[in-house]
Scaffold this motif. Structure first.
Motif, short mmCIF file in Angstrom:
data_model
loop_
_atom_site.label_atom_id
_atom_site.label_comp_id
_atom_site.label_asym_id
_atom_site.label_seq_id
_atom_site.Cartn_x
_atom_site.Cartn_y
_atom_site.Cartn_z
N THR A 170 -22.64 102.35 -33.83
CA THR A 170 -21.43 103.10 -34.18
C THR A 170 -21.66 104.61 -34.06
OG1 THR A 170 -22.06 102.94 -36.53
CG2 THR A 170 -20.51 101.31 -35.68
N GLU A 171 -22.86 105.05 -34.42
CA GLU A 171 -23.18 106.48 -34.28
C GLU A 171 -23.18 106.88 -32.80
OE1 GLU A 171 -26.71 109.70 -35.44
OE2 GLU A 171 -26.93 107.59 -35.98
N TYR A 172 -23.76 106.03 -31.96
CA TYR A 172 -23.80 106.31 -30.52
C TYR A 172 -22.38 106.35 -29.95
CZ TYR A 172 -25.05 105.87 -25.57
OH TYR A 172 -25.17 106.07 -24.21
N THR A 173 -21.55 105.38 -30.33
CA THR A 173 -20.19 105.30 -29.80
C THR A 173 -19.37 106.50 -30.22
OG1 THR A 173 -20.33 102.88 -29.91
CG2 THR A 173 -18.15 103.83 -29.64
N ASP A 174 -19.51 106.92 -31.48
CA ASP A 174 -18.79 108.12 -31.95
C ASP A 174 -19.15 109.34 -31.10
OD1 ASP A 174 -17.24 107.13 -34.00
OD2 ASP A 174 -18.79 107.34 -35.51
N LYS A 175 -20.43 109.47 -30.79
CA LYS A 175 -20.91 110.66 -30.09
C LYS A 175 -20.50 110.67 -28.62
CE LYS A 175 -25.10 113.38 -29.23
NZ LYS A 175 -26.55 113.51 -29.48
N HIS A 176 -20.48 109.49 -27.99
CA HIS A 176 -20.26 109.43 -26.54
C HIS A 176 -18.89 108.89 -26.14
CE1 HIS A 176 -24.49 110.39 -25.73
NE2 HIS A 176 -24.80 109.59 -26.73
N MET A 177 -17.99 108.74 -27.08
CA MET A 177 -16.69 108.14 -26.80
C MET A 177 -15.91 108.89 -25.71
SD MET A 177 -13.65 107.32 -29.53
CE MET A 177 -14.86 106.75 -30.72
N PHE A 178 -15.93 110.22 -25.77
CA PHE A 178 -15.14 111.00 -24.80
C PHE A 178 -15.77 110.98 -23.42
CE2 PHE A 178 -13.17 112.36 -28.64
CZ PHE A 178 -11.91 112.81 -28.28
N THR A 179 -17.05 110.68 -23.36
CA THR A 179 -17.71 110.55 -22.06
C THR A 179 -17.46 109.17 -21.46
OG1 THR A 179 -19.47 112.02 -22.83
CG2 THR A 179 -19.94 110.69 -20.87
N MET A 180 -17.45 108.17 -22.28
CA MET A 180 -17.28 106.79 -21.80
C MET A 180 -15.85 106.49 -21.41
SD MET A 180 -19.72 104.50 -24.33
CE MET A 180 -18.81 104.92 -25.82
N PHE A 181 -14.89 107.09 -22.13
CA PHE A 181 -13.48 106.77 -21.88
C PHE A 181 -12.68 108.06 -21.67
CE2 PHE A 181 -15.14 103.36 -24.61
CZ PHE A 181 -14.90 102.25 -23.80
N LYS A 182 -12.05 108.16 -20.53
CA LYS A 182 -11.32 109.38 -20.17
C LYS A 182 -9.86 109.34 -20.64
CE LYS A 182 -14.95 110.86 -17.99
NZ LYS A 182 -15.78 111.92 -18.62
N CYS A 228 -11.32 102.19 -28.53
CA CYS A 228 -12.74 102.32 -28.83
C CYS A 228 -12.95 102.76 -30.27
CB CYS A 228 -13.38 103.31 -27.86
SG CYS A 228 -15.14 103.61 -28.16
N ASP A 229 -12.17 103.74 -30.71
CA ASP A 229 -12.30 104.24 -32.07
C ASP A 229 -11.93 103.17 -33.08
OD1 ASP A 229 -12.77 106.42 -33.93
OD2 ASP A 229 -10.62 106.41 -34.29
N ALA A 230 -10.89 102.38 -32.78
CA ALA A 230 -10.47 101.31 -33.68
C ALA A 230 -11.55 100.25 -33.82
CB ALA A 230 -9.18 100.67 -33.17
N ILE A 231 -12.17 99.88 -32.70
CA ILE A 231 -13.25 98.89 -32.73
C ILE A 231 -14.44 99.42 -33.52
CG2 ILE A 231 -14.93 97.65 -31.30
CD1 ILE A 231 -12.75 97.48 -29.13
N ASN A 232 -14.72 100.71 -33.32
CA ASN A 232 -15.84 101.32 -34.04
C ASN A 232 -15.58 101.32 -35.54
OD1 ASN A 232 -18.35 102.20 -33.14
ND2 ASN A 232 -17.89 104.33 -33.59
N ILE A 233 -14.34 101.58 -35.92
CA ILE A 233 -13.97 101.56 -37.34
C ILE A 233 -14.17 100.16 -37.92
CG2 ILE A 233 -12.01 101.69 -38.93
CD1 ILE A 233 -10.97 104.04 -37.22
#
Length: 257
Positions: A175-187, A195-200
């Protein structure tokens, strides 16, 4: 460094130098549990890794790292009941764990943000699981079948408890990795919403009462107001990422965030 220097007896506890400055009294319940893995241990490990002088390394290890490693080995053995050993005295087993952790010191990368205690706990735990399982198999070949079955039940429960803890530690990294790289992974904005909802959901996993895939999809769709194909696309990408990061976690004991 010679392993024989530290065989196998309890090391002396490091001397703590008290500050001469007056300390503020802390409110609340007084904690009586003594910490053995302290900020000085983290600092000592960094100093150990920063020098290539073997004499300096020996001194740092003996004075500031040996005792925390000893207590870590002791706690892992007794907490998870790693009692299938080839030795008569658990001090010998503690020594083997300390030697293994010593060999892994140069693999630890503090600049990646991983806590030393977390890293060496996982590394030591994985070593003991393998050691314990191998010795259990040897014992089972010689033991009475009924007694072996009882032992196996305990061992399986230990394995389940251990896996639960490992998964919990990994998902915290994920979850920490996804928070940090979300804007890079998904444009696209809608992809990031999913992505944010799944992470939550990952972060709130202990409080969820949803147990099937269809209900999760509906829940995510209500949170994001996007169509199911978008959810499926993002989920597939996160699934690939999950597998890649989990492989890294199993190999190294942490995830590079």
């Amino acid at each position: 460094m010679s392993k024989l220097k530290y065989a196998p007896s309890p090391p002396p506890e490091p001397v703590v130098v008290e500050s001469s400055e007056p300390q503020k009294k802390k409110r609340g319940r007084k904690r009586t549990k003594k910490q053995y893995f302290t900020p000085d241990t983290d600092a000592a490990i960094k100093e150990y890794l920063a020098t290539s002088n073997q004499d300096e390394r020996d001194t740092i290890f003996k004075d500031r790292i040996w005792y925390p490693f000893y207590k870590l080995a002791e706690n892992l053995i007794h907490t998870f009941k790693f009692y299938y050993t080839e030795v008569d005295d658990l001090e010998d087993l503690k020594h083997e764990v300390i030697c293994f952790l010593l060999e892994k010191l140069d693999y630890f990368k503090p600049e990646r943000g991983t806590k030393a205690f977390s890293y060496f706990s996982i590394v030591g735990k994985n070593y003991l699981i393998l050691y314990n399982n191998n010795n259990y198999k040897k014992k089972k070949q010689k033991a009475d079948p009924t007694a072996a079955d009882e032992d196996e039940g305990v061992l399986h429960q230990l394995g389940r408890d251990q896996r639960k803890q490992d998964i919990k530690d990994f998902i915290d990294y994920f979850t920490e990795y996804t928070d940090k790289h979300m804007f890079t992974m998904f444009k696209k904005d809608k992809d990031r919403k999913v992505c944010d909802a799944i992470n939550i959901l990952f972060k709130r996993r202990e409080n969820l009462e949803i147990f099937n895939k269809k209900a999760l999809y509906i829940y995510i769709r209500e949170m994001t107001n996007v169509d199911t194909p978008v959810i499926t696309k993002v989920t597939k990408k996160l699934k690939v990422l999950y597998k890649e990061l989990y492989s890294q976690f199993i190999e190294t004991g942490y995830v590079k965030v």
